[in-house]
Design a protein around this motif. Structure first.
Motif, PDB file in Angstrom:
ATOM      1  N   GLN A   4       4.440 -13.502   5.611  1.00  0.00           N
ATOM      2  CA  GLN A   4       5.614 -13.245   6.437  1.00  0.00           C
ATOM      3  C   GLN A   4       5.527 -11.975   7.292  1.00  0.00           C
ATOM      4  O   GLN A   4       6.127 -11.920   8.363  1.00  0.00           O
ATOM      5  N   LEU A   5       4.799 -10.971   6.823  1.00  0.00           N
ATOM      6  CA  LEU A   5       4.787  -9.713   7.566  1.00  0.00           C
ATOM      7  C   LEU A   5       3.850  -9.799   8.760  1.00  0.00           C
ATOM      8  O   LEU A   5       2.787 -10.417   8.689  1.00  0.00           O
ATOM      9  N   PRO A   6       4.203  -9.150   9.873  1.00  0.00           N
ATOM     10  CA  PRO A   6       3.340  -9.170  11.064  1.00  0.00           C
ATOM     11  C   PRO A   6       2.172  -8.191  10.927  1.00  0.00           C
ATOM     12  O   PRO A   6       2.203  -7.255  10.126  1.00  0.00           O
ATOM     13  N   GLU A   7       1.152  -8.409  11.725  1.00  0.00           N
ATOM     14  CA  GLU A   7       0.019  -7.494  11.779  1.00  0.00           C
ATOM     15  C   GLU A   7       0.438  -6.205  12.488  1.00  0.00           C
ATOM     16  O   GLU A   7       1.028  -6.235  13.559  1.00  0.00           O
ATOM     17  N   ILE A   8       0.106  -5.055  11.871  1.00  0.00           N
ATOM     18  CA  ILE A   8       0.431  -3.772  12.500  1.00  0.00           C
ATOM     19  C   ILE A   8      -0.757  -2.818  12.501  1.00  0.00           C
ATOM     20  O   ILE A   8      -0.628  -1.663  12.905  1.00  0.00           O
TER      21      ILE A   8
END
Length: 513
Positions: free
Chosen positions: A255-259
């Motif tokens: 669920q978390l975006p690439e950062i």
């Protein structure tokens, strides 16, 4: 705000101060050591450091003594003198303080209920949890596929149990499309679900499911929320504990975006008793853990494994753990001595001492440490006195804990479970509709039979009109698999199995009142 966490020092007898750089906090870590050597204190001070820097933390409290992080340390504590002495030795200006905490509990007793849906858990993790064989896992995959295609949401255990009963009733029709579905395998899965339910896991599945954003909150002062999962009771079912935490990691990964590599991690995840994750784990599961560990750091999440021996963690994952705190390992057997040598070989050597001997000889509250430095290079191994915690060492009073739980904003969101329309209810309606259609068809056939019988006396048998039979091929082309199963389901209602299904549905309805 500091860009690092002070872990410990050494004074004249030890090495330089040891610090974890926050920009490398997402590069994962290891806290290892024998029982009673100080792993819990190290876990507590790292959680404090991340929280103070504005980084939310999630950790499982397997022994019930991490709740003290919610309360300030005190000069009246029995270890206060020892703490102040050590602080002076390592050059620490010790100030006691509490940290913001949210308590969670899968059983809803010592924290807010924490749930996942069956669909979110997925067939791979669920098969691991149920200890299914490969053929049984195949049947479970068929059930999940049918759930998707027939719009039968799997939210809680009764949804899955109802769907498996439905699949068993129509195994021949389903096998023709999805491959062989053995009723024996379905029965084995149902029995494993019953065992899981008896362990209290039914409370884990359902809604409202955990919203990951609720784990990544800050308090009004900008401190990261410390999320503590009460796991002392959960540890009675080690496979359930490990599977749940792996599900949580998988959800974060998906669920978390690439950062990339942020200056601060978005979340730090402490996985205590990490050996439970890998015990008897199938290859596919270990590969999934490896994938998550390798890629989740680019989403700003750091994973810290806590275990007794580094050998508990597979080498491919161990090689990704850049921040390490190694408490004492005891070498009483030949295997212990081998594990000790292997643990020592994973550190950059220090010319001032022999790493293997240091790991064996450090006392309680001491450790051999190595953290990532500039450009992500591991530091030379150092003997380190671990700093004392700023929060209370040991559990808080149950009354205080209850007050914190009651005052949390998470209570209103998660306290009451929701049982919305899903596979169980939809299959129940299909059963009722099929029974009604069957009854109407039987009534219509009975009414048509009376005039037909009267007319039959006026004609010779050879002159009676014959109704053409519909083509089976035409029927199969016109019916979807859902329609076919519904018709078959209607025919099965008169059978013993159909009666049992209806009896189970009605029994559940009366039981819930």
């Amino acid at each position: 705000m500091s860009d690092r966490i002070f872990v410990g020092g050494g004074g004249a007898a030890y090495g330089v101060a040891q610090e974890l750089l926050l920009k490398y906090g997402n590069r994962h870590g290891l806290i290892a050591g024998a029982t009673g050597t100080g792993k819990t204190v190290t876990l507590q001070i790292l959680a404090e450091g991340f929280s103070a820097a504005g980084v939310p933390v999630f950790m499982a409290d397997v022994k019930g003594d991490l709740s003290g992080i919610a309360a300030s340390g005190s000069a009246t504590h029995k270890l206060h003198d020892a703490f102040t002495s050590r602080a002076a030795t390592i050059g620490l200006d010790l100030h006691y303080r509490a940290f913001p905490v949210t308590f969670w509990d899968m059983f809803g007793e010592n924290g807010h209920p924490i749930r996942a849906t069956v669909a979110e858990m997925g067939p791979l993790l669920l098969s691991r949890l149920l200890e299914l064989t490969e053929p049984q896992e195949g049947v479970l995959n068929v059930a999940f596929r049918l759930s998707d295609e027939e719009q039968l949401p799997l939210l809680d255990l009764k949804d899955l149990q109802a769907l498996l009963s439905f699949v068993a009733e129509h195994a021949s029709e389903i096998s023709g499309r999805y491959g062989l579905v053995s009723t024996t395998s379905i029965g084995a899965i149902q029995r494993r679900l019953l065992v899981l339910e008896n362990q209290g896991a039914a409370q884990m599945f359902g809604e409202p499911a955990l919203d990951l954003a609720d784990l990544m909150r800050l308090d009004a002062q900008g401190a990261g929320m410390v999320n503590i999962l009460a796991a002392d009771k959960l540890m009675n079912s080690p496979r359930l504990y490990a599977t749940f935490l792996l599900w949580l990691l998988s959800e974060l990964f998906e669920q978390l975006p690439e950062i990339g590599d942020p200056d601060l991690p978005k979340l730090v995840f402490f996985f205590d008793e990490a050996h439970l994750l890998f015990n008897d784990a199938p290859k596919a599961l270990v590969q999934k853990v490896e994938q998550v560990a390798r890629l989740i750091r680019s989403k700003g999440v750091g994973i810290y494994f806590i275990t007794q021996n580094p050998a508990d963690v597979p080498d491919v994952i161990l090689g990704q753990l850049g921040n390490r705190v190694q408490h004492a390992l005891r070498a009483f057997t030949a295997k212990d001595q081998k594990d000790l040598r292997l643990a020592a070989q994973t550190y950059r050597p220090n010319p001032n001492f022999i790493t293997e001997e240091a790991i064996r000889d450090v006392g309680t509250g001491e450790a051999v440490t190595s953290f990532l430095q500039a450009k992500g290079v591991p530091s030379v191994v150092e003997r380190t006195l671990i700093r004392p915690p700023a929060s209370q060492l040991g559990p808080i009073d149950p009354t205080v804990r209850a007050q914190l739980i009651a005052g949390s904003v998470m209570g209103a969101k998660y306290r009451q479970s929701i049982d919305r329309d899903s596979a169980y209810e939809r299959l129940q309606r299909r059963a009722a509709q099929a029974a009604q259609e069957a009854a109407q068809a039987q009534s219509s056939a009975t009414q048509d039979a009376v005039p037909e019988f009267q007319n039959a006396r006026r004609y010779q048998p050879s002159s009676l009109p014959r109704s053409p039979k519909p083509s089976k091929a035409a029927a199969s082309r016109s019916d979807s698999i859902g329609t076919t199963l519904a018709k078959s389901f209607a025919r099965s209602l008169g059978s013993k199995a159909g009666q049992q299904l209806v009896r189970g549905v009605l029994g559940s309805l009366f039981k819930s009142r």
